[in-house]
Scaffold this active site. Structure first.
Site, PDB file in Angstrom:
ATOM      1  N   ARG A 190      36.060  56.186  75.637  1.00 46.10           N
ATOM      2  CA  ARG A 190      34.777  56.783  75.976  1.00 46.10           C
ATOM      3  C   ARG A 190      33.790  56.531  74.833  1.00 46.10           C
ATOM      4  O   ARG A 190      34.141  56.594  73.664  1.00 46.10           O
ATOM      5  CB  ARG A 190      34.931  58.283  76.195  1.00 46.10           C
ATOM      6  CG  ARG A 190      33.608  59.013  76.288  1.00 46.10           C
ATOM      7  CD  ARG A 190      33.776  60.421  76.740  1.00 46.10           C
ATOM      8  NE  ARG A 190      34.023  60.468  78.190  1.00 46.10           N
ATOM      9  CZ  ARG A 190      34.426  61.539  78.835  1.00 46.10           C
ATOM     10  NH1 ARG A 190      34.664  62.646  78.163  1.00 46.10           N
ATOM     11  NH2 ARG A 190      34.616  61.508  80.136  1.00 46.10           N
TER      12      ARG A 190
ATOM     13  N   THR B 192       6.286  66.055  57.564  1.00 44.80           N
ATOM     14  CA  THR B 192       6.751  65.133  58.588  1.00 44.80           C
ATOM     15  C   THR B 192       8.232  65.303  58.732  1.00 44.80           C
ATOM     16  O   THR B 192       8.971  65.215  57.763  1.00 44.80           O
ATOM     17  CB  THR B 192       6.459  63.671  58.242  1.00 44.80           C
ATOM     18  OG1 THR B 192       7.578  62.871  58.651  1.00 44.80           O
ATOM     19  CG2 THR B 192       6.266  63.457  56.773  1.00 44.80           C
ATOM     20  N   ILE B 193       8.629  65.593  59.919  1.00 46.45           N
ATOM     21  CA  ILE B 193      10.057  65.776  60.177  1.00 46.45           C
ATOM     22  C   ILE B 193      10.779  64.456  59.994  1.00 46.45           C
ATOM     23  O   ILE B 193      11.976  64.414  59.743  1.00 46.45           O
ATOM     24  CB  ILE B 193      10.247  66.356  61.597  1.00 46.45           C
ATOM     25  CG1 ILE B 193      11.577  67.078  61.663  1.00 46.45           C
ATOM     26  CG2 ILE B 193      10.126  65.290  62.683  1.00 46.45           C
ATOM     27  CD1 ILE B 193      11.576  68.205  62.628  1.00 46.45           C
ATOM     28  N   ASP B 194      10.052  63.364  60.095  1.00 46.03           N
ATOM     29  CA  ASP B 194      10.645  62.025  60.042  1.00 46.03           C
ATOM     30  C   ASP B 194      10.871  61.524  58.626  1.00 46.03           C
ATOM     31  O   ASP B 194      11.447  60.459  58.434  1.00 46.03           O
ATOM     32  CB  ASP B 194       9.736  61.043  60.780  1.00 46.03           C
ATOM     33  CG  ASP B 194       9.697  61.311  62.269  1.00 46.03           C
ATOM     34  OD1 ASP B 194      10.768  61.613  62.826  1.00 46.03           O
ATOM     35  OD2 ASP B 194       8.612  61.229  62.858  1.00 46.03           O
TER      36      ASP B 194
ATOM     37  N   ARG C  95      28.657  58.627  77.736  1.00 45.11           N
ATOM     38  CA  ARG C  95      27.959  59.887  77.914  1.00 45.11           C
ATOM     39  C   ARG C  95      26.849  60.011  76.880  1.00 45.11           C
ATOM     40  O   ARG C  95      27.075  59.697  75.712  1.00 45.11           O
ATOM     41  CB  ARG C  95      28.919  61.087  77.756  1.00 45.11           C
ATOM     42  CG  ARG C  95      30.065  61.091  78.742  1.00 45.11           C
ATOM     43  CD  ARG C  95      29.581  61.304  80.176  1.00 45.11           C
ATOM     44  NE  ARG C  95      30.632  61.042  81.140  1.00 45.11           N
ATOM     45  CZ  ARG C  95      31.307  62.010  81.757  1.00 45.11           C
ATOM     46  NH1 ARG C  95      31.010  63.276  81.531  1.00 45.11           N
ATOM     47  NH2 ARG C  95      32.263  61.702  82.620  1.00 45.11           N
TER      48      ARG C  95
ATOM     49  N   ARG D 107      13.237  69.882  66.177  1.00 41.52           N
ATOM     50  CA  ARG D 107      11.993  70.317  65.524  1.00 41.52           C
ATOM     51  C   ARG D 107      11.911  71.821  65.401  1.00 41.52           C
ATOM     52  O   ARG D 107      10.922  72.330  64.860  1.00 41.52           O
ATOM     53  CB  ARG D 107      10.762  69.915  66.344  1.00 41.52           C
ATOM     54  CG  ARG D 107      10.612  68.528  66.760  1.00 41.52           C
ATOM     55  CD  ARG D 107       9.199  68.331  67.319  1.00 41.52           C
ATOM     56  NE  ARG D 107       8.333  67.950  66.241  1.00 41.52           N
ATOM     57  CZ  ARG D 107       8.036  66.698  65.922  1.00 41.52           C
ATOM     58  NH1 ARG D 107       8.532  65.710  66.644  1.00 41.52           N
ATOM     59  NH2 ARG D 107       7.260  66.425  64.914  1.00 41.52           N
TER      60      ARG D 107
ATOM     61  N   GLY E 212       2.708  67.633  64.740  1.00 37.69           N
ATOM     62  CA  GLY E 212       3.925  68.102  65.391  1.00 37.69           C
ATOM     63  C   GLY E 212       4.602  69.229  64.626  1.00 37.69           C
ATOM     64  O   GLY E 212       4.374  69.429  63.442  1.00 37.69           O
TER      65      GLY E 212
ATOM     66  N   GLY F  70      12.784  59.873  65.775  1.00 34.84           N
ATOM     67  CA  GLY F  70      12.488  58.759  64.889  1.00 34.84           C
ATOM     68  C   GLY F  70      11.865  57.611  65.659  1.00 34.84           C
ATOM     69  O   GLY F  70      12.545  56.660  66.004  1.00 34.84           O
TER      70      GLY F  70
ATOM     71  N   GLY G 140      -1.427  61.383  59.523  1.00 33.64           N
ATOM     72  CA  GLY G 140      -2.762  61.468  60.106  1.00 33.64           C
ATOM     73  C   GLY G 140      -3.574  62.597  59.483  1.00 33.64           C
ATOM     74  O   GLY G 140      -4.749  62.428  59.127  1.00 33.64           O
TER      75      GLY G 140
END
Lengths: 343, 343, 343, 343
Positions: A163, A126-128, A267, A276, A10, A171, A105
């Site tokens: 609200r 990894t962005i995560d 909302r 990303r 990704g 994630g 991976g």
């Protein structure tokens, strides 16, 4: 010496900064050249490669999101079946070392190549932020910043009383982005995949805010958040390759349930891919550049079967095996610290 | 239990996030209360204090630059002469532990108070990132981001050929901001106080760019940069308390010298205080919040004579003595890595 | 003289800048005072008012999103039934002129009050930019900026080939935000409520991009977009008070349909309320401040039954009746210009 | 049909958006082609031109600061002497219409070419917003945003009491950037070239703030600000081509004088070229794109000797002669409105 690099998996802001770091270091420190394979492992198997020169173009990619090499996904079976092709392609191109930039991976694939005789230095991506061997991965800070900026904006919308505003962030397996963005943004509740949530408790937290005279409540939802067994109906969900159950549109699902239970206006903002993309933060550019510089150095010094990693202030080399050992989840203590700031 | 906090020394984005972290943790985890002294040590001696409630106001300060408590400077002699007053004021207010948030000078004062019987947990604060005991300090990432954003913008100005753009950033004694912003922004040369610069080499680097067909060059100058002995006349300068020589307007001085030597058009941006102000980055807010949470915990657990610090992913407690042991300078290796990316 | 102001309807960045403009002008130019009614018309009827002083607090609200006075909605019937109460409250408070800040509904109410003897100067407020009497309304530029920033980020995500990215932006009745953000962000297709869309044409545009070797396509969808009669099933939808049909989650609906028709990967971002919040852009702050200054002046000069409006470079007064005459939609020519840039 | 375009004079965010607008419109609406001359008039005389295709590259330049065509300056005499060369070059290249994008000087040159038989449609470009024929020019909003962001940050630095912060912004002949940024940023005093300043009055305004308990004061200084005759010594200055006296480093000069008079700590930020660079704001991208679309249309419709201009919501064509008639200065009334918000 001739290096090869590729980006796989990704998108992640900072990929280009790594590539630039590799090319500049190879060229200015070692007089080496670099080729890039397109679209990840796919391009390596199909021998689609481009020369990466230490020029104004490479210099200009530092700020750019995405990856100039493209990325791609390849089924592990096809990847393994391609071993001989990969080795021949690298040989034919005169490549002395391969620097794949990718997530869990990809690094597993890199380890397998390394075990099969390819000289490899990995760069975790990894962005995560879920790679165990490194304190932080590039791209993560950018994603957190985008999510935090969204939460900041929600704090000042006060159109009506009672609200609830929900922000769904990335994630699927780990909650680092939600955890950090929720803390940075001052969210009033944050749910992460590691800690199944109790919708009743969440509702109670919102009610308490309104009783104390607050007008609104902000909830950060990691897309992989899951309800505690038996606490609410979230649909069927799907099981992923880790046996982890996920639900599409968790932000909306939670929002609908809260609306049903409390009757308040809810909302939802779904940030999606904007987390990303775009120019990486200064933090990510420094980290990515240092990864690139140090990966190129490791390759030139013959430190193969390794992966660059951030430990405190330092970039170090760890065994490639360590980098893929396990998914780094949010430990309970960190979630507890985050909870201190809820409400 | 009753905690007291104060902020001392120069501004730093994230101060309010620390305060909020202390107040929320004290209130929600321990049922304790917090008072804040105004204008740093001055307010502590003059007994100017405000109650800090765990309310919507405290919640709202997370995003704000500056400090709701104000800061101030007090001569060490006056500070030491005030010991009895300080102890009496804390006693009278029923304060069980003091959490001063400040830089090297403040932490030295905190250590001295601690040695004199005041229960203290310190929080390191320096926009310059020069505290040895911690990987990073809050405010630093924000300053680097502001400087990087400025450099980004300069890259696209291409009005005329052979133009040199100089950005003077903060850093009187250490070059961390210049180092990181220069790397993140893709500057073509960066000078820091730790490494006296050679103006001739800098000019040569710019010339090389133009010969290669580049239109412009960007140089990042830490305000505390100094020329190598005998290489150029930078005026008299002043010696500071560390015996380090500094010059006012170093960006302009370097710019004028380059213009004199090369004859090219030189434009200078002096960022000044905008690096210390404004909304902290997400990174700084998370770090500052964690500092606050952990400082409050340490105080409640009786871990005095300590200072919170970031080590890798973790917030840890270090002896207060360590936090003030020495100024953390940019090591030569890090500058060498940065140089790899010059040009 | 004594002025009163209130903010009514949905949130809009810049509301506080108007309030500040009114207070500073009244105080510094005329020595007048200002009161603010809380929560729009509701607070006026319930006589909940606060004195607004020309002090550091009022000065500080310039940057803040939301409104320090709160907003509210009141049914027109209740509003009209409250006329005598309103007049008495204004009388009792010694108010000489009322400056309501609000959208079309609010200005209609203001006109009705004016017709019934209340001295009124209106300030138009709509994030959607749909007030006919003025070139632009404040808040609009901020919303467009937020949406554009999101689109910018999507351009650099290139994870895989043939991906379609959808951004749903605000605009239930008019497409100004979508039109401007789509043009500023370089979207490849934009759909607005004024021009029912043809899903087949949209799909064809995406296909054409992929055939030309592009990896992705970005589509901006105004939340009030509607399909051309008979071209696709978008569910039942709802009719609003203007007889206009709207569908909840139009971004998702379009995304699902494209996925069904083309089989490509589609990702959707729903910006939601983050477009209404946060610090206003410089443009919006200047416009809002000028509105405030000029509304206060109009009130002092006795120019009632009017509304401030931007015409070119100038703020002018228009009859209040004109401000509510009709909804300003995107004219066909502007959409045609936008279409020039699609693809 | 074949169009030619070029960019001339100083940098300005949005130049690339205009080029993109021209190319897309020519290609998609008329099937025409476009060439670009490099480095402004210089490239036109030297016949350095590039084909501009309606492709992914042109699409990608929307967000980029600077200009892909480069800019340059050419002495009017050399320009005029080159008339025959210009005409021959355009003829040889088969160019049917020329669309120069530039400021007052460039448009004067364009008018002269037009008078000498070259079919011309001008696009006004000035970061300073000083072209009389149009409400606003692109680049101006970006410059104001950068300056406003700097002022925002200064508001939260509160290190010590009685500090004065000065921000020097662009504007050698006109004060539009200072006026708008000062208003958007909530500066406490703003000086512009059109209104010679009284240093004593400025000092009094700062003193008044401190007496009212404020900690700091922010002054925005246009680089072309001049003191009232006989009120202070600002050095010799230089006279420019309009007979207007300017001083280098006016921010610093004013800061030094205030420090001398009041004794307070003064810090100066000099924004310099960062105001001209970087990604244009959404506003500027929309305006620049519309300019490009409409200039291409005008060329195809044979409306030569004209210039595109923004009037209210509309892009219109004005006689080229009008566009260069006079410098648009800040009118006294606008400065008076700004003064309302000082203090």
């Amino acid at each position: 010496m001739k290096l090869a690099t590729l980006t796989s998996g990704g998108d992640c802001p900072g990929l280009n900064a790594v590539i630039r770091g590799i090319v500049r270091t190879a060229s200015s420190q070692y007089g080496s050249t670099v080729v890039g394979y397109e679209d990840g492992w796919v391009g390596l198997i199909e021998d689609r490669r481009v020369d990466l020169y230490d020029d104004a173009f490479i210099d200009s990619i530092l700020l750019r999101g995405g990856t100039i090499l493209g990325t791609g996904r390849l089924h592990p079976d096809k990847f393994k079946a391609g071993l001989e092709t990969i080795k021949r392609n690298l040989d034919d191109a005169g490549v002395d070392a391969l620097i794949p930039i990718g997530g869990e991976g990809t690094l597993k694939g890199a380890k397998w190549l390394s075990d099969n005789g390819v000289p490899v230095v990995g760069v975790p991506k990894t962005i995560d932020n879920d790679v165990a061997a490194t304190d932080y991965t590039f791209g993560f800070d950018t994603a957190v910043s985008v999510a935090t900026d969204a939460i900041d904006r929600l704090h000042t919308t006060a159109e009506s009383h009672n609200r609830i505003l929900i922000v769904e962030v990335m994630g699927r397996h780990v909650g680092w982005i939600a955890l950090h963005a929720g803390m940075a943004g001052g969210a009033h509740y944050t749910v992460i995949p590691e800690q199944p949530f109790d919708i009743a408790e969440m509702c109670k937290a919102m009610e308490r805010r309104f009783q104390m005279g607050e007008k609104y409540g902000i909830i950060v939802v990691a897309e992989g958040a899951v309800p505690k067994e038996g606490t609410m109906d979230a649909g069927l969900g799907e099981e992923d390759e880790f046996g982890h159950k996920t639900f599409n549109g968790m932000g909306q699902i939670i929002g609908d349930e809260i609306k049903k239970r409390l009757g308040y206006d809810v909302r939802t903002t779904v940030l999606g891919h904007i987390q990303r993309g775009g120019t990486p933060t200064a933090y990510d550019r420094v980290l990515a550049t240092r990864y690139g510089v140090n990966a190129a150095r490791a390759a030139h010094e013959g430190n193969f079967d390794t992966c660059v990693a951030l430990h405190g202030e330092h970039i170090e080399l760890v065994p490639l095996a360590d980098a893929v050992a396990h998914l780094k989840q949010v430990p309970e203590g960190r979630y507890r610290t985050a909870r201190t700031m809820f409400g």
